[in-house]
Design an enzyme around this catalytic site. Sequence first.
Site, PDB file in Angstrom:
ATOM      1  N   ASN A 161       0.855  -1.194   0.000  1.00  0.00           N
ATOM      2  CA  ASN A 161       0.000   0.000   0.000  1.00  0.00           C
ATOM      3  C   ASN A 161       0.887   1.239   0.000  1.00  0.00           C
ATOM      4  O   ASN A 161       2.114   1.133   0.018  1.00  0.00           O
ATOM      5  CB  ASN A 161      -0.958  -0.034   1.191  1.00  0.00           C
ATOM      6  CG  ASN A 161      -0.214  -0.082   2.501  1.00  0.00           C
ATOM      7  OD1 ASN A 161       0.498   0.846   2.864  1.00  0.00           O
ATOM      8  ND2 ASN A 161      -0.343  -1.206   3.210  1.00  0.00           N
ATOM      9  N   ASP A 165      -4.327  -9.822  12.731  1.00  0.00           N
ATOM     10  CA  ASP A 165      -4.431  -8.429  13.177  1.00  0.00           C
ATOM     11  C   ASP A 165      -3.471  -8.266  14.360  1.00  0.00           C
ATOM     12  O   ASP A 165      -3.765  -8.672  15.483  1.00  0.00           O
ATOM     13  CB  ASP A 165      -5.875  -8.108  13.587  1.00  0.00           C
ATOM     14  CG  ASP A 165      -6.060  -6.624  13.857  1.00  0.00           C
ATOM     15  OD1 ASP A 165      -5.155  -6.001  14.451  1.00  0.00           O
ATOM     16  OD2 ASP A 165      -7.112  -6.083  13.473  1.00  0.00           O
ATOM     17  N   ILE A 166      -2.299  -7.712  14.065  1.00  0.00           N
ATOM     18  CA  ILE A 166      -1.211  -7.656  15.059  1.00  0.00           C
ATOM     19  C   ILE A 166      -1.659  -6.890  16.302  1.00  0.00           C
ATOM     20  O   ILE A 166      -1.480  -7.335  17.437  1.00  0.00           O
ATOM     21  CB  ILE A 166       0.039  -6.980  14.433  1.00  0.00           C
ATOM     22  CG1 ILE A 166       0.466  -7.744  13.174  1.00  0.00           C
ATOM     23  CG2 ILE A 166       1.174  -6.900  15.444  1.00  0.00           C
ATOM     24  CD1 ILE A 166       1.506  -7.028  12.333  1.00  0.00           C
ATOM     25  N   LYS A 177     -10.918  -3.457  19.036  1.00  0.00           N
ATOM     26  CA  LYS A 177      -9.546  -3.840  19.425  1.00  0.00           C
ATOM     27  C   LYS A 177      -9.261  -3.517  20.892  1.00  0.00           C
ATOM     28  O   LYS A 177      -8.138  -3.684  21.355  1.00  0.00           O
ATOM     29  CB  LYS A 177      -8.534  -3.143  18.503  1.00  0.00           C
ATOM     30  CG  LYS A 177      -8.772  -3.454  17.025  1.00  0.00           C
ATOM     31  CD  LYS A 177      -7.608  -3.130  16.115  1.00  0.00           C
ATOM     32  CE  LYS A 177      -8.072  -3.180  14.673  1.00  0.00           C
ATOM     33  NZ  LYS A 177      -7.019  -3.468  13.709  1.00  0.00           N
ATOM     34  N   LYS A 203     -13.431   0.678  15.577  1.00  0.00           N
ATOM     35  CA  LYS A 203     -12.179  -0.102  15.651  1.00  0.00           C
ATOM     36  C   LYS A 203     -11.591  -0.054  17.052  1.00  0.00           C
ATOM     37  O   LYS A 203     -11.002  -1.025  17.525  1.00  0.00           O
ATOM     38  CB  LYS A 203     -11.165   0.459  14.646  1.00  0.00           C
ATOM     39  CG  LYS A 203     -11.498   0.090  13.212  1.00  0.00           C
ATOM     40  CD  LYS A 203     -10.495   0.632  12.231  1.00  0.00           C
ATOM     41  CE  LYS A 203     -10.936   0.276  10.813  1.00  0.00           C
ATOM     42  NZ  LYS A 203     -10.072   0.863   9.796  1.00  0.00           N
ATOM     43  N   PHE A 210      -3.944   3.255  15.030  1.00  0.00           N
ATOM     44  CA  PHE A 210      -4.164   4.308  14.033  1.00  0.00           C
ATOM     45  C   PHE A 210      -5.252   3.836  13.084  1.00  0.00           C
ATOM     46  O   PHE A 210      -5.227   2.682  12.650  1.00  0.00           O
ATOM     47  CB  PHE A 210      -2.883   4.584  13.230  1.00  0.00           C
ATOM     48  CG  PHE A 210      -2.077   5.713  13.786  1.00  0.00           C
ATOM     49  CD1 PHE A 210      -1.380   5.565  14.975  1.00  0.00           C
ATOM     50  CD2 PHE A 210      -2.049   6.945  13.148  1.00  0.00           C
ATOM     51  CE1 PHE A 210      -0.658   6.612  15.514  1.00  0.00           C
ATOM     52  CE2 PHE A 210      -1.326   8.002  13.667  1.00  0.00           C
ATOM     53  CZ  PHE A 210      -0.630   7.839  14.856  1.00  0.00           C
ATOM     54  N   LYS A 269       8.173 -17.123 -10.949  1.00  0.00           N
ATOM     55  CA  LYS A 269       7.478 -15.935 -11.435  1.00  0.00           C
ATOM     56  C   LYS A 269       6.245 -16.394 -12.238  1.00  0.00           C
ATOM     57  O   LYS A 269       6.371 -17.235 -13.134  1.00  0.00           O
ATOM     58  CB  LYS A 269       8.439 -15.131 -12.324  1.00  0.00           C
ATOM     59  CG  LYS A 269       7.909 -13.781 -12.708  1.00  0.00           C
ATOM     60  CD  LYS A 269       8.933 -13.042 -13.559  1.00  0.00           C
ATOM     61  CE  LYS A 269       8.300 -11.825 -14.184  1.00  0.00           C
ATOM     62  NZ  LYS A 269       9.075 -11.298 -15.295  1.00  0.00           N
TER      63      LYS A 269
END
Length: 391
Positions: free
Chosen positions: A208, A304-305, A339, A335, A321, A287
């Site tokens: 990303n 999800d760390i 969490k 969230k 964040f 490849k």
Amino acid sequence: MEKKRLLLGITGGIAAYKVAELAHLLSQNAVNVQTVMTQSACQFIAPLTFQSLTGNPVFTDLWGTSHSYNMPHINLSREVDVVVIAPASADFIAKLAHGITDDLLSTLCLARNCPLLIAPAMNRQMWENPATQRNVKILRDDGIHIVGPVSGIQACGETGMGRMVEAVELAQTITAFWQSNRLLHNKNILITAGPTFEAIDTVRGLTNKSSGKMGYAIAQAAVESGAKVTLISGPTCLTPTAVEQFISVESAQEMLAAVQNHIAQTDIFISVAAVADYRAANISTQKIKKSDSNLTLELTPNPDILKIVSTTPNPPFCVGFAAETENLVENAQAKRRKKRLPLMVANWAQEAIGSDSNELILLDDKGEHVLPKAPKIEQARHLIKHISTFF
Ligand code: C5P
């Protein structure tokens, strides 16, 4: 009380005479002051003045062999908690902004591993000149603290912006800076930053647009606050500041493993990384060949760390964040609940990703705290200050 150590850099300007008072005030207040003067500064005031006021020898020469340091441009900054340049001339500000190192003071500023605070002083036209303003902006964006200048009658007889702040005020600012900088003294802070890269085959992958700038700025602010910082980073183009430990990872699974290796010693976990939500279910060992038909990739969710850490028994203080493209606060709050985080930082994805500044909204049990748009390093310092209120 632990004696504070400060390197006082003096450059060429008539305001150098005020800095004798500053050296006196600091030395009287349990600060060990080490002075470095440029050749121009020595035209305005004698090194002997500072040697007498601080009780320490004064350094003026990059090439000197008479002192005990083999490399003063490195050794000097390693032995202090902060470097203060007063007065900072237009020429010195320009050199700092562009990384020019043609004397001892400019070289040690570039080589330093501690915060830098400067008190500019110059004629009002020199201060207002676009070149100086450009340079000052560069320094601000680089996380250098700028104190003043103030407006008033100048030594040249003109009136305007460019006077150095008075010695007493500067001494107070340094003390305040110091206090704010010890907010998380000796706390162990673990930070994740940047994107993750999820391989598809031997050369391709999913990633990303996260630049890592916010996470690295938080690492810098955390170091300034006296914390012991471990920075775990996905692939970025950035160079970290002097953290205790820097761990470079690629994928979310590698990031999770690195986090788990460090979490037991962590007091505060700040999860800034833009972790990929999915990875390829099967990574091709060759490849993948191009063909004319559609290619379907099977993706599997990544761990999800943050959630894994925040939902363990006795978790560290966890900060998340949330970068959102719509319904910022609602989504970030959801969230935060999911969490189970004491603190969630919300920001607009389109504004935050890759840029040097952003607006943050801090969400905690007391409500919403808006940090209006500012450079990321400033936001990082506000965030660290906010986190310190929980301790
Ligand atoms: O759920 P979402 O990805 O939007 O949550 C963002 C927060 O969760 C960030 O703090 C991010 O670092 C963290 N996160 C994580 N592991 C993931 C996904 C997100 O630690 N797999």
